[in-house]
Design a protein around this motif. Structure first.
Motif, PDB file in Angstrom:
ATOM      1  N   TYR A  92       0.833  -1.205   0.000  1.00 48.20           N
ATOM      2  CA  TYR A  92       0.000   0.000   0.000  1.00 48.20           C
ATOM      3  C   TYR A  92       0.868   1.256   0.000  1.00 48.20           C
ATOM      4  O   TYR A  92       0.493   2.265  -0.594  1.00 48.20           O
ATOM      5  N   ALA A  93       2.021   1.181   0.636  1.00 47.29           N
ATOM      6  CA  ALA A  93       2.948   2.324   0.623  1.00 47.29           C
ATOM      7  C   ALA A  93       3.422   2.600  -0.798  1.00 47.29           C
ATOM      8  O   ALA A  93       3.523   3.767  -1.213  1.00 47.29           O
ATOM      9  N   ASP A  94       3.704   1.540  -1.562  1.00 46.53           N
ATOM     10  CA  ASP A  94       4.120   1.714  -2.962  1.00 46.53           C
ATOM     11  C   ASP A  94       3.025   2.413  -3.767  1.00 46.53           C
ATOM     12  O   ASP A  94       3.306   3.315  -4.561  1.00 46.53           O
ATOM     13  N   ILE A  95       1.795   1.987  -3.578  1.00 47.34           N
ATOM     14  CA  ILE A  95       0.662   2.579  -4.304  1.00 47.34           C
ATOM     15  C   ILE A  95       0.522   4.052  -3.941  1.00 47.34           C
ATOM     16  O   ILE A  95       0.312   4.905  -4.805  1.00 47.34           O
ATOM     17  N   TYR A  96       0.664   4.356  -2.658  1.00 44.33           N
ATOM     18  CA  TYR A  96       0.545   5.738  -2.208  1.00 44.33           C
ATOM     19  C   TYR A  96       1.672   6.596  -2.786  1.00 44.33           C
ATOM     20  O   TYR A  96       1.440   7.718  -3.248  1.00 44.33           O
ATOM     21  N   GLU A  98       3.281   6.100  -5.576  1.00 50.41           N
ATOM     22  CA  GLU A  98       2.983   6.292  -6.996  1.00 50.41           C
ATOM     23  C   GLU A  98       1.923   7.370  -7.180  1.00 50.41           C
ATOM     24  O   GLU A  98       2.030   8.214  -8.073  1.00 50.41           O
ATOM     25  N   SER A  99       0.914   7.356  -6.320  1.00 52.40           N
ATOM     26  CA  SER A  99      -0.164   8.332  -6.400  1.00 52.40           C
ATOM     27  C   SER A  99       0.358   9.746  -6.174  1.00 52.40           C
ATOM     28  O   SER A  99       0.010  10.675  -6.905  1.00 52.40           O
ATOM     29  N   VAL A 100       1.195   9.905  -5.167  1.00 42.80           N
ATOM     30  CA  VAL A 100       1.773  11.223  -4.875  1.00 42.80           C
ATOM     31  C   VAL A 100       2.602  11.700  -6.059  1.00 42.80           C
ATOM     32  O   VAL A 100       2.473  12.845  -6.505  1.00 42.80           O
ATOM     33  N   ASN A 101       3.440  10.827  -6.585  1.00 46.72           N
ATOM     34  CA  ASN A 101       4.284  11.203  -7.721  1.00 46.72           C
ATOM     35  C   ASN A 101       3.449  11.573  -8.942  1.00 46.72           C
ATOM     36  O   ASN A 101       3.766  12.529  -9.656  1.00 46.72           O
ATOM     37  N   GLN A 102       2.388  10.821  -9.202  1.00 50.50           N
ATOM     38  CA  GLN A 102       1.520  11.129 -10.343  1.00 50.50           C
ATOM     39  C   GLN A 102       0.858  12.491 -10.176  1.00 50.50           C
ATOM     40  O   GLN A 102       0.789  13.270 -11.122  1.00 50.50           O
ATOM     41  N   LYS A 103       0.388  12.785  -8.968  1.00 47.74           N
ATOM     42  CA  LYS A 103      -0.262  14.076  -8.712  1.00 47.74           C
ATOM     43  C   LYS A 103       0.722  15.225  -8.883  1.00 47.74           C
ATOM     44  O   LYS A 103       0.387  16.250  -9.482  1.00 47.74           O
ATOM     45  N   VAL A 104       1.930  15.059  -8.365  1.00 53.32           N
ATOM     46  CA  VAL A 104       2.948  16.104  -8.496  1.00 53.32           C
ATOM     47  C   VAL A 104       3.308  16.295  -9.962  1.00 53.32           C
ATOM     48  O   VAL A 104       3.388  17.430 -10.455  1.00 53.32           O
ATOM     49  N   ASN A 105       3.530  15.213 -10.676  1.00 56.83           N
ATOM     50  CA  ASN A 105       3.884  15.313 -12.102  1.00 56.83           C
ATOM     51  C   ASN A 105       2.785  15.986 -12.905  1.00 56.83           C
ATOM     52  O   ASN A 105       3.061  16.813 -13.776  1.00 56.83           O
ATOM     53  N   LYS A 106       1.538  15.649 -12.602  1.00 53.46           N
ATOM     54  CA  LYS A 106       0.400  16.246 -13.313  1.00 53.46           C
ATOM     55  C   LYS A 106       0.331  17.754 -13.022  1.00 53.46           C
ATOM     56  O   LYS A 106       0.153  18.567 -13.927  1.00 53.46           O
ATOM     57  N   ALA A 107       0.509  18.118 -11.764  1.00 52.42           N
ATOM     58  CA  ALA A 107       0.471  19.534 -11.386  1.00 52.42           C
ATOM     59  C   ALA A 107       1.630  20.299 -12.013  1.00 52.42           C
ATOM     60  O   ALA A 107       1.453  21.425 -12.498  1.00 52.42           O
ATOM     61  N   MET A 108       2.811  19.702 -12.021  1.00 52.81           N
ATOM     62  CA  MET A 108       3.980  20.365 -12.609  1.00 52.81           C
ATOM     63  C   MET A 108       3.811  20.535 -14.116  1.00 52.81           C
ATOM     64  O   MET A 108       4.235  21.535 -14.680  1.00 52.81           O
TER      65      MET A 108
END
Length: 116
Positions: A92-96, A98-108
């Motif tokens: 679950y930590a891996d999934i979280y 990945e989610s954080v990284n995806q959100k940051v990349n999308k925002a950037m």
């Protein structure tokens, strides 16, 4: 998930826990700590059936039948015993992460696109 699958899952879990309760007290204590540990840090697929946990009970039943102390079976570092079989599993930590990284990349990307 249908009602039949839920019922089947509950029956399997009850049977699994009956096996745990038939173990010697020291094995039950260590099993419960392993279960807590795996539910907190373990793999996503752990919640799908009792696979890994059943394998641990199998190992514990064998150890108890041979008269071994539970820590002879797991070793003194029980967390390391838990980590080995899940080292290549998605948690679950891996999934979280990945989610954080995806959100940051999308925002950037949005910020970068606005600058163009």
């Amino acid at each position: 998930m249908g009602i039949q699958e839920i019922i089947k899952g509950k029956k399997e879990w009850r049977a699994h826990m009956a096996r745990v309760k038939s173990l010697p007290q020291d094995y039950q204590i260590v099993y419960k700590e392993i279960q807590k540990y795996l539910f907190k840090v373990g793999p996503v697929q752990l919640t799908e059936g009792t696979g890994l946990l059943s394998e641990i009970v199998d190992l514990f039943e064998d150890g108890a039948a041979l008269g071994k102390d539970v820590l002879e079976v797991t070793g003194k570092d029980v967390a390391a015993f838990c980590d080995d079989p899940i080292k290549d599993s998605k948690t679950y930590a891996d999934i979280y992460q990945e989610s954080v990284n995806q959100k940051v990349n999308k925002a950037m990307k949005k910020v970068t696109d606005k600058k163009k």
